[in-house]
Structures are given as C-alpha cells and as structure tokens.
Design a protein around this motif. Structure first.
Motif, PDB file in Angstrom:
ATOM      1  N   ASP A   2       0.836  -1.200   0.000  1.00 47.96           N
ATOM      2  CA  ASP A   2       0.000   0.000   0.000  1.00 47.96           C
ATOM      3  C   ASP A   2       0.875   1.256   0.000  1.00 47.96           C
ATOM      4  OD1 ASP A   2      -2.390  -1.340  -0.050  1.00 47.96           O
ATOM      5  OD2 ASP A   2      -2.645  -1.347   2.116  1.00 47.96           O
ATOM      6  N   THR A   3       0.314   2.364  -0.406  1.00 49.52           N
ATOM      7  CA  THR A   3       1.030   3.634  -0.442  1.00 49.52           C
ATOM      8  C   THR A   3       1.560   3.994   0.940  1.00 49.52           C
ATOM      9  OG1 THR A   3      -0.318   4.399  -2.271  1.00 49.52           O
ATOM     10  CG2 THR A   3       0.803   6.094  -0.996  1.00 49.52           C
ATOM     11  N   GLY A   4       2.825   4.378   0.992  1.00 49.03           N
ATOM     12  CA  GLY A   4       3.436   4.784   2.256  1.00 49.03           C
ATOM     13  C   GLY A   4       4.176   3.682   2.983  1.00 49.03           C
ATOM     14  N   GLU A   5       3.966   2.433   2.608  1.00 50.58           N
ATOM     15  CA  GLU A   5       4.651   1.330   3.275  1.00 50.58           C
ATOM     16  C   GLU A   5       6.084   1.204   2.780  1.00 50.58           C
ATOM     17  OE1 GLU A   5       2.620  -2.409   3.360  1.00 50.58           O
ATOM     18  OE2 GLU A   5       0.719  -1.489   3.908  1.00 50.58           O
ATOM     19  N   LEU A   6       6.975   0.782   3.654  1.00 55.92           N
ATOM     20  CA  LEU A   6       8.373   0.584   3.284  1.00 55.92           C
ATOM     21  C   LEU A   6       8.490  -0.536   2.262  1.00 55.92           C
ATOM     22  CD1 LEU A   6      10.084   0.804   6.777  1.00 55.92           C
ATOM     23  CD2 LEU A   6      10.176   2.503   4.967  1.00 55.92           C
ATOM     24  N   CYS A   7       9.453  -0.408   1.346  1.00 57.34           N
ATOM     25  CA  CYS A   7       9.645  -1.430   0.321  1.00 57.34           C
ATOM     26  C   CYS A   7      11.121  -1.522  -0.048  1.00 57.34           C
ATOM     27  CB  CYS A   7       8.822  -1.092  -0.919  1.00 57.34           C
ATOM     28  SG  CYS A   7       9.114   0.565  -1.566  1.00 57.34           S
ATOM     29  N   LEU A   8      11.488  -2.636  -0.640  1.00 55.63           N
ATOM     30  CA  LEU A   8      12.847  -2.841  -1.137  1.00 55.63           C
ATOM     31  C   LEU A   8      12.897  -2.780  -2.652  1.00 55.63           C
ATOM     32  CD1 LEU A   8      13.967  -5.740   1.213  1.00 55.63           C
ATOM     33  CD2 LEU A   8      14.646  -3.338   1.326  1.00 55.63           C
ATOM     34  N   GLN A   9      11.779  -3.123  -3.285  1.00 54.63           N
ATOM     35  CA  GLN A   9      11.709  -3.057  -4.749  1.00 54.63           C
ATOM     36  C   GLN A   9      10.266  -2.845  -5.177  1.00 54.63           C
ATOM     37  OE1 GLN A   9      13.504  -6.680  -5.965  1.00 54.63           O
ATOM     38  NE2 GLN A   9      11.805  -7.947  -5.352  1.00 54.63           N
ATOM     39  N   SER A  10      10.104  -2.374  -6.399  1.00 59.63           N
ATOM     40  CA  SER A  10       8.783  -1.962  -6.877  1.00 59.63           C
ATOM     41  C   SER A  10       7.771  -3.095  -6.948  1.00 59.63           C
ATOM     42  CB  SER A  10       8.935  -1.281  -8.244  1.00 59.63           C
ATOM     43  OG  SER A  10       9.629  -0.062  -8.068  1.00 59.63           O
ATOM     44  N   ALA A  11       8.230  -4.329  -7.103  1.00 55.88           N
ATOM     45  CA  ALA A  11       7.317  -5.470  -7.187  1.00 55.88           C
ATOM     46  C   ALA A  11       6.512  -5.647  -5.898  1.00 55.88           C
ATOM     47  CB  ALA A  11       8.096  -6.739  -7.499  1.00 55.88           C
ATOM     48  N   GLN A  12       6.987  -5.077  -4.791  1.00 57.54           N
ATOM     49  CA  GLN A  12       6.284  -5.210  -3.515  1.00 57.54           C
ATOM     50  C   GLN A  12       5.107  -4.240  -3.385  1.00 57.54           C
ATOM     51  OE1 GLN A  12      10.076  -4.599  -1.314  1.00 57.54           O
ATOM     52  NE2 GLN A  12       9.394  -6.334  -0.110  1.00 57.54           N
ATOM     53  N   CYS A  13       4.999  -3.281  -4.282  1.00 57.88           N
ATOM     54  CA  CYS A  13       3.981  -2.231  -4.168  1.00 57.88           C
ATOM     55  C   CYS A  13       2.821  -2.470  -5.120  1.00 57.88           C
ATOM     56  CB  CYS A  13       4.602  -0.874  -4.491  1.00 57.88           C
ATOM     57  SG  CYS A  13       6.010  -0.461  -3.440  1.00 57.88           S
ATOM     58  N   LYS A  14       1.620  -2.142  -4.657  1.00 52.59           N
ATOM     59  CA  LYS A  14       0.440  -2.255  -5.520  1.00 52.59           C
ATOM     60  C   LYS A  14       0.571  -1.359  -6.744  1.00 52.59           C
ATOM     61  CE  LYS A  14      -2.925  -3.484  -1.960  1.00 52.59           C
ATOM     62  NZ  LYS A  14      -4.039  -3.015  -1.140  1.00 52.59           N
ATOM     63  N   SER A  15       1.216  -0.193  -6.571  1.00 53.20           N
ATOM     64  CA  SER A  15       1.374   0.759  -7.679  1.00 53.20           C
ATOM     65  C   SER A  15       2.549   0.391  -8.589  1.00 53.20           C
ATOM     66  CB  SER A  15       1.625   2.157  -7.109  1.00 53.20           C
ATOM     67  OG  SER A  15       2.867   2.177  -6.409  1.00 53.20           O
ATOM     68  N   SER A  16       3.345  -0.610  -8.188  1.00 59.48           N
ATOM     69  CA  SER A  16       4.578  -0.989  -8.887  1.00 59.48           C
ATOM     70  C   SER A  16       5.607   0.127  -8.862  1.00 59.48           C
ATOM     71  CB  SER A  16       4.309  -1.402 -10.338  1.00 59.48           C
ATOM     72  OG  SER A  16       3.449  -2.501 -10.368  1.00 59.48           O
ATOM     73  N   CYS A  17       5.549   0.987  -7.831  1.00 57.61           N
ATOM     74  CA  CYS A  17       6.552   2.035  -7.685  1.00 57.61           C
ATOM     75  C   CYS A  17       7.041   2.097  -6.248  1.00 57.61           C
ATOM     76  CB  CYS A  17       6.004   3.397  -8.090  1.00 57.61           C
ATOM     77  SG  CYS A  17       7.251   4.692  -7.855  1.00 57.61           S
ATOM     78  N   CYS A  18       8.273   1.646  -6.047  1.00 63.93           N
ATOM     79  CA  CYS A  18       8.962   1.790  -4.775  1.00 63.93           C
ATOM     80  C   CYS A  18       9.823   3.047  -4.933  1.00 63.93           C
ATOM     81  CB  CYS A  18       9.815   0.555  -4.509  1.00 63.93           C
ATOM     82  SG  CYS A  18      10.573   0.528  -2.875  1.00 63.93           S
ATOM     83  N   HIS A  19       9.494   4.097  -4.188  1.00 67.70           N
ATOM     84  CA  HIS A  19      10.050   5.436  -4.403  1.00 67.70           C
ATOM     85  C   HIS A  19      10.974   5.854  -3.270  1.00 67.70           C
ATOM     86  CE1 HIS A  19       9.763   9.862  -3.838  1.00 67.70           C
ATOM     87  NE2 HIS A  19       9.974   9.851  -5.141  1.00 67.70           N
ATOM     88  N   ARG A  20      12.093   6.459  -3.625  1.00 65.17           N
ATOM     89  CA  ARG A  20      13.042   6.998  -2.649  1.00 65.17           C
ATOM     90  C   ARG A  20      13.265   8.465  -3.000  1.00 65.17           C
ATOM     91  NH1 ARG A  20      18.046   3.481  -2.232  1.00 65.17           N
ATOM     92  NH2 ARG A  20      16.855   2.557  -0.582  1.00 65.17           N
ATOM     93  N   ALA A  21      13.084   9.352  -2.035  1.00 66.68           N
ATOM     94  CA  ALA A  21      13.228  10.786  -2.292  1.00 66.68           C
ATOM     95  C   ALA A  21      14.681  11.155  -2.604  1.00 66.68           C
ATOM     96  CB  ALA A  21      12.724  11.584  -1.104  1.00 66.68           C
ATOM     97  N   ASN A  22      15.621  10.512  -1.917  1.00 70.41           N
ATOM     98  CA  ASN A  22      17.038  10.736  -2.196  1.00 70.41           C
ATOM     99  C   ASN A  22      17.825   9.509  -1.767  1.00 70.41           C
ATOM    100  OD1 ASN A  22      17.794  10.972   0.664  1.00 70.41           O
ATOM    101  ND2 ASN A  22      16.709  12.922   0.602  1.00 70.41           N
ATOM    102  N   GLY A  23      19.116   9.513  -1.947  1.00 69.35           N
ATOM    103  CA  GLY A  23      19.939   8.334  -1.677  1.00 69.35           C
ATOM    104  C   GLY A  23      19.974   7.899  -0.234  1.00 69.35           C
ATOM    105  N   LEU A  24      19.632   8.777   0.696  1.00 70.72           N
ATOM    106  CA  LEU A  24      19.710   8.454   2.114  1.00 70.72           C
ATOM    107  C   LEU A  24      18.372   8.075   2.739  1.00 70.72           C
ATOM    108  CD1 LEU A  24      22.072  11.382   3.144  1.00 70.72           C
ATOM    109  CD2 LEU A  24      22.697   9.023   2.628  1.00 70.72           C
ATOM    110  N   SER A  25      17.266   8.365   2.052  1.00 67.12           N
ATOM    111  CA  SER A  25      15.954   8.115   2.631  1.00 67.12           C
ATOM    112  C   SER A  25      15.526   6.660   2.439  1.00 67.12           C
ATOM    113  CB  SER A  25      14.914   9.043   2.007  1.00 67.12           C
ATOM    114  OG  SER A  25      14.791   8.770   0.631  1.00 67.12           O
ATOM    115  N   LEU A  26      14.578   6.235   3.261  1.00 66.81           N
ATOM    116  CA  LEU A  26      14.000   4.903   3.118  1.00 66.81           C
ATOM    117  C   LEU A  26      13.031   4.910   1.946  1.00 66.81           C
ATOM    118  CD1 LEU A  26      13.233   4.171   6.862  1.00 66.81           C
ATOM    119  CD2 LEU A  26      15.014   3.121   5.476  1.00 66.81           C
ATOM    120  N   ALA A  27      12.975   3.800   1.236  1.00 69.18           N
ATOM    121  CA  ALA A  27      12.069   3.699   0.093  1.00 69.18           C
ATOM    122  C   ALA A  27      10.681   3.301   0.573  1.00 69.18           C
ATOM    123  CB  ALA A  27      12.606   2.681  -0.898  1.00 69.18           C
ATOM    124  N   ARG A  28       9.673   3.933  -0.013  1.00 66.70           N
ATOM    125  CA  ARG A  28       8.278   3.653   0.330  1.00 66.70           C
ATOM    126  C   ARG A  28       7.455   3.527  -0.940  1.00 66.70           C
ATOM    127  NH1 ARG A  28       7.125   4.485   5.695  1.00 66.70           N
ATOM    128  NH2 ARG A  28       8.726   5.551   6.875  1.00 66.70           N
TER     129      ARG A  28
END
Length: 85
Positions: free
Chosen positions: A1-27
C-alpha cells in the motif's frame, strides 16, 4: 500500500517503490499523473520518480549522460494529445 516501506517496486500495488534521495527509506508511492515528473528506469528496483500511470508516456532525456547522472527524469504525457494537434 502507499506509504509502506519497500525494497523493490514489485512489492507495491502501484509498482513504484520510491526513494526521495539516496539516504531516505524507500516507500510505495502512487504512479505519476499527467504533467508530473517521472522516471523511465528504476535503479535496483527503486525509483527516484515514479513511472507514469497506465496510458501515459514518460517523455524524458534518454541520453547516456542522463542515465549515469540519474537526471533522466521526464514528464508524463498522454500520447493521444500529440495526435489531436
């Protein structure tokens, strides 16, 4: 779901695992809408800009320099719009 932590896009319903910058956690994030920034490629399954919603294309800098410097972002466009002009 949107906002949940992820390691890769396949884990997301939207198929987008997003990181704001190199140091932030991907969600998980929603896909980019028309006229929003997008990225045509992911880095290790994570995006700095989400790909476009279905039916839209990411019009971006596809140069080698753009992909190396990670600045090959674009803007989501409706490919049908170009036919209407």
């Amino acid at each position: 779901d949107t906002g949940e932590l992820c390691l890769q896009s396949a884990q997301c319903k939207s198929s987008c695992c997003h990181r704001a910058n190199g140091l932030s956690l991907a969600r998980c994030a929603p896909r980019a809408a028309e006229s929003q920034e997008c990225s045509p490629k992911s880095i290790y399954g994570v995006y700095y800009k989400c790909p476009c919603e279905r039916g839209l294309t990411c019009d971006s800098d596809k140069s080698i320099v753009g992909s190396i410097t990670n600045t090959n972002f674009g803007v989501c466009k409706d490919p049908q719009d170009s036919y209407r002009q």
